[in-house]
Each structure stands twice: as C-alpha cells, then as structure tokens.
Scaffold this motif. Structure first.
Motif, short mmCIF file in Angstrom:
data_model
loop_
_atom_site.label_atom_id
_atom_site.label_comp_id
_atom_site.label_asym_id
_atom_site.label_seq_id
_atom_site.Cartn_x
_atom_site.Cartn_y
_atom_site.Cartn_z
N ARG A 64 0.85 -1.19 0.00
CA ARG A 64 0.00 0.00 0.00
C ARG A 64 0.89 1.24 0.00
NH1 ARG A 64 -5.27 -0.49 1.22
NH2 ARG A 64 -5.29 1.68 1.90
N GLY A 65 0.38 2.30 -0.62
CA GLY A 65 1.11 3.56 -0.63
C GLY A 65 2.47 3.45 -1.27
N LEU A 66 2.53 2.83 -2.44
CA LEU A 66 3.80 2.59 -3.12
C LEU A 66 4.09 3.69 -4.13
CD1 LEU A 66 3.18 -1.19 -3.91
CD2 LEU A 66 4.29 -0.22 -1.88
N VAL A 67 5.37 3.96 -4.34
CA VAL A 67 5.80 4.90 -5.37
C VAL A 67 6.86 4.20 -6.23
CG1 VAL A 67 6.87 7.13 -5.90
CG2 VAL A 67 5.33 6.91 -3.93
N ILE A 68 6.63 4.19 -7.54
CA ILE A 68 7.55 3.55 -8.49
C ILE A 68 8.27 4.63 -9.28
CG2 ILE A 68 7.72 1.99 -10.47
CD1 ILE A 68 5.15 0.65 -9.50
N ARG A 69 9.57 4.48 -9.42
CA ARG A 69 10.39 5.41 -10.21
C ARG A 69 10.19 6.86 -9.78
NH1 ARG A 69 12.72 2.70 -14.53
NH2 ARG A 69 11.73 0.73 -15.08
N ARG A 70 10.03 7.06 -8.49
CA ARG A 70 9.98 8.38 -7.86
C ARG A 70 8.70 9.17 -8.13
NH1 ARG A 70 15.14 7.77 -9.69
NH2 ARG A 70 14.72 8.86 -11.62
N ASP A 71 7.97 8.87 -9.20
CA ASP A 71 6.87 9.74 -9.61
C ASP A 71 5.52 9.04 -9.75
OD1 ASP A 71 8.30 12.26 -9.98
OD2 ASP A 71 9.30 11.27 -11.64
N PHE A 72 5.49 7.71 -9.74
CA PHE A 72 4.26 7.00 -10.07
C PHE A 72 3.70 6.32 -8.82
CE2 PHE A 72 6.85 7.30 -13.87
CZ PHE A 72 5.98 7.94 -14.72
N ALA A 73 2.61 6.92 -8.31
CA ALA A 73 2.01 6.45 -7.06
C ALA A 73 1.03 5.31 -7.33
CB ALA A 73 1.29 7.61 -6.36
N GLY A 114 -3.29 9.97 -7.71
CA GLY A 114 -2.03 9.43 -8.18
C GLY A 114 -1.87 9.54 -9.68
N ILE A 115 -2.96 9.34 -10.42
CA ILE A 115 -2.90 9.46 -11.88
C ILE A 115 -2.56 10.89 -12.28
CG2 ILE A 115 -4.29 9.35 -13.99
CD1 ILE A 115 -5.86 7.05 -12.64
N ASN A 116 -3.19 11.85 -11.60
CA ASN A 116 -2.90 13.25 -11.93
C ASN A 116 -1.47 13.64 -11.55
OD1 ASN A 116 -5.31 14.39 -13.19
ND2 ASN A 116 -6.34 13.91 -11.27
N GLN A 117 -0.95 13.06 -10.48
CA GLN A 117 0.44 13.31 -10.12
C GLN A 117 1.38 12.77 -11.20
OE1 GLN A 117 0.83 11.47 -6.26
NE2 GLN A 117 0.14 13.30 -5.16
N ALA A 118 1.00 11.63 -11.79
CA ALA A 118 1.85 11.02 -12.82
C ALA A 118 1.99 11.92 -14.04
CB ALA A 118 1.27 9.67 -13.22
N PHE A 119 0.98 12.75 -14.32
CA PHE A 119 1.07 13.65 -15.47
C PHE A 119 2.10 14.75 -15.25
CE2 PHE A 119 -2.88 11.75 -16.99
CZ PHE A 119 -2.66 11.76 -18.36
N LYS A 120 2.60 14.89 -14.01
CA LYS A 120 3.63 15.87 -13.73
C LYS A 120 5.03 15.25 -13.77
CE LYS A 120 0.43 18.39 -10.71
NZ LYS A 120 0.15 18.86 -9.33
N ALA A 121 5.09 13.92 -13.96
CA ALA A 121 6.38 13.24 -14.00
C ALA A 121 7.10 13.57 -15.31
CB ALA A 121 6.18 11.73 -13.88
N LYS A 125 5.67 14.15 -18.99
CA LYS A 125 5.68 15.53 -19.50
C LYS A 125 6.43 15.64 -20.82
CE LYS A 125 6.86 18.69 -16.56
NZ LYS A 125 7.52 19.34 -15.40
N LYS A 126 7.52 14.87 -20.95
CA LYS A 126 8.30 15.01 -22.18
C LYS A 126 7.53 14.54 -23.42
CE LYS A 126 10.80 10.58 -21.98
NZ LYS A 126 12.15 9.96 -21.84
N ARG A 127 6.45 13.82 -23.22
CA ARG A 127 5.61 13.38 -24.34
C ARG A 127 4.46 14.33 -24.60
NH1 ARG A 127 6.74 8.24 -25.96
NH2 ARG A 127 8.24 7.13 -24.65
N LEU A 128 4.38 15.39 -23.78
CA LEU A 128 3.26 16.33 -23.91
C LEU A 128 3.71 17.77 -24.16
CD1 LEU A 128 1.07 15.00 -20.94
CD2 LEU A 128 0.59 14.73 -23.38
#
Length: 268
Positions: A64-73, A114-121, A125-128
């Motif tokens: 629970r409450g995991l974060v992958i690659r620093r940015d993906f909750a 968490g999904i919205n946080q991922a859009f700031k990773a 971002k480099k794809r947008l």
C-alpha cells in the motif's frame, strides 16, 4: 549470517523457514519502490524442510502507498504465485533469487490523485510538451505545441474526463475538454478511444482550434501508456482487464517474473 532476521531462535520449529523467507522477501520487495507505506509478504512452505531444497508452496505480496520510479504512485498492489523454486543459499545471505521464471496473479489499484500526479512526471511531460507535429504547428504559426496542464477525472464504465490547457507557444492558451473510453489492448497497452469532445466551455473563437487539439491529445494519450516502458528489471506486467470504481482505477492481470529485480527506481 542471519543478521536482521527475526523468529529463528527455534530452527526445529515448523515455521522457521517461512519466517526467515518472509523477512528476506519483505526487505527485498520494499527496496523495489521509491516509497512504501506498507509491504506485507506471506510465504507458505510446509513442511519448512522443503525450503532447504528451494521449494515453496505459494508467495503472496500486498503493498500500500507505493511509489515507483519516484513519480508514479500506486495505492495498492498485490500478487500471488503458485509453487516457486528459489535459491535457498541466497536466502541465507539475505537475498531472494528464483531458480526459474514464474508467473503471479496481480492486481494494481491507482487513485485519481495518483494518476494526476503522474502527469507531472518527467517521463510523461516530455511526451506532452514541445510537440513539433504538423497538424498542431499549423495552429500555432509553426511553433511547437504543449499540453502542460492535464487533469483526469475517473468516470463510471471505464471512461475518463480529460481537461487540459494547450499552449500554442504564441501567447495563446486553448482549453481542451473531452471524455474518452479506456481499455486494455494486447494485454500491455491502455487505449484511449472514442473521444467525446466538449466545446461548451470553450470561447467560440477557439472552438475549431480546441476541436483539433482535443483530437490530437486523445491520439497522443492512446500511444503513450505501454506497460513495457514501466517494467521493473526482470518483471513484466500483463493486463487482462481494467475497471473504474469511484476514484480508483483497478487493473487485474499477471506478472511474468524472470528474476527478482535489484531495485525499482529508488531515488539516488
């Protein structure tokens, strides 16, 4: 040799091997994540003497409450294997190593936050940003176009509401509003299909531009989420289905585990 391993005072007990392996596995898996609120591991091995041959009956993990690659909750992640062959010698040195590849039933729960946080990773971002696509640069006088602000709202029946601001790099910001359907494609991609573009809140002078930008953003997102880009070393995720449930997005499928990865994007 057994530093840090608890519950081993009675090696003749029927569960000493399970206790040792649970401890080693918990420590190993916790290190796969940048952060973890909790990681619980349950290993079944009866009788415990089977562990000496490297054989265990089942392996379960709940996190629970995991974060992958620093940015993906990840709000929740769980997996469960059947019988697994492991290297008992590696366990004695505090490591977890498979003798042969295995598969595990897996479930992953993402939250809307968490999904919205991922859009700031940066990976997303480099794809947008700074998109030099002819269909878009025609709208901006030849300048690259960016979607710096993307927000997602989960809707029933596997649909998302997506709102964004498109930056035409000429001083103009164009609102983008639409709903899309999401589905699993080829067990590894998340497709964004059937965009329903909403122009009601868009100024009339920007509606034609917003229509084009919305269609372009839907296509970008449809080509973005490929699980192979997020695989841990030695582990591949494959999806059978997904479902939106309130403010949660639930994936179920399985993991192909070739080896236990050494790390999972921890902060350096």
């Amino acid at each position: 040799m057994f530093g840090g391993l608890t519950g081993l005072q009675d090696p003749k007990g029927t569960d000493w091997g399970e206790r040792m392996l649970n401890t080693v596995a918990s420590q190993t898996i916790r290190h796969l994540f940048t952060q973890s609120e909790s990681v619980e591991v349950l290993v079944r091995c009866y009788p415990s003497s089977k562990l000496l041959q490297g054989s265990i009956d089942s392996f379960k993990m709940n996190g629970r409450g995991l974060v992958i690659r620093r940015d993906f909750a990840v709000e929740e992640m769980s997996f469960e294997t059947d019988a697994v062959a492991i290297d008992f010698g590696a366990v004695l040195s505090g490591k977890l190593s498979l003798k042969q590849p295995t598969q595990a039933i897996a479930q992953v729960v993402l939250s809307e936050t968490g999904i919205n946080q991922a859009f700031k990773a940066e990976l997303v971002k480099k794809r947008l940003v700074n998109l030099d696509v002819p269909a878009l640069t025609e709208l901006s006088g030849g300048q690259p176009v960016s979607f710096p602000e993307v927000q997602v709202q989960l809707l029933p029946e596997n649909r998302l509401r997506i709102t964004a601001k498109a930056d035409l790099n000429n001083g103009e910001l164009v609102p983008v509003n639409m709903t899309v359907s999401i589905a699993v494609e080829r067990r590894r991609r998340i497709s964004f299909k059937d965009p329903q573009i909403d122009l009601e809140q868009v100024p009339e002078t920007q509606r034609a531009t917003s229509q084009t930008l919305s269609a372009a953003l839907a296509e970008i997102l449809d080509n973005m989420v490929d699980l192979d880009r997020f695989d841990l070393d030695g582990v591949k995720m494959r999806l059978n289905r997904l479902e939106t449930e309130g403010q949660k997005l639930i994936f179920s499928g399985y993991a192909e585990i070739e080896r236990i990865p050494r790390s999972g994007g921890s902060a350096t």
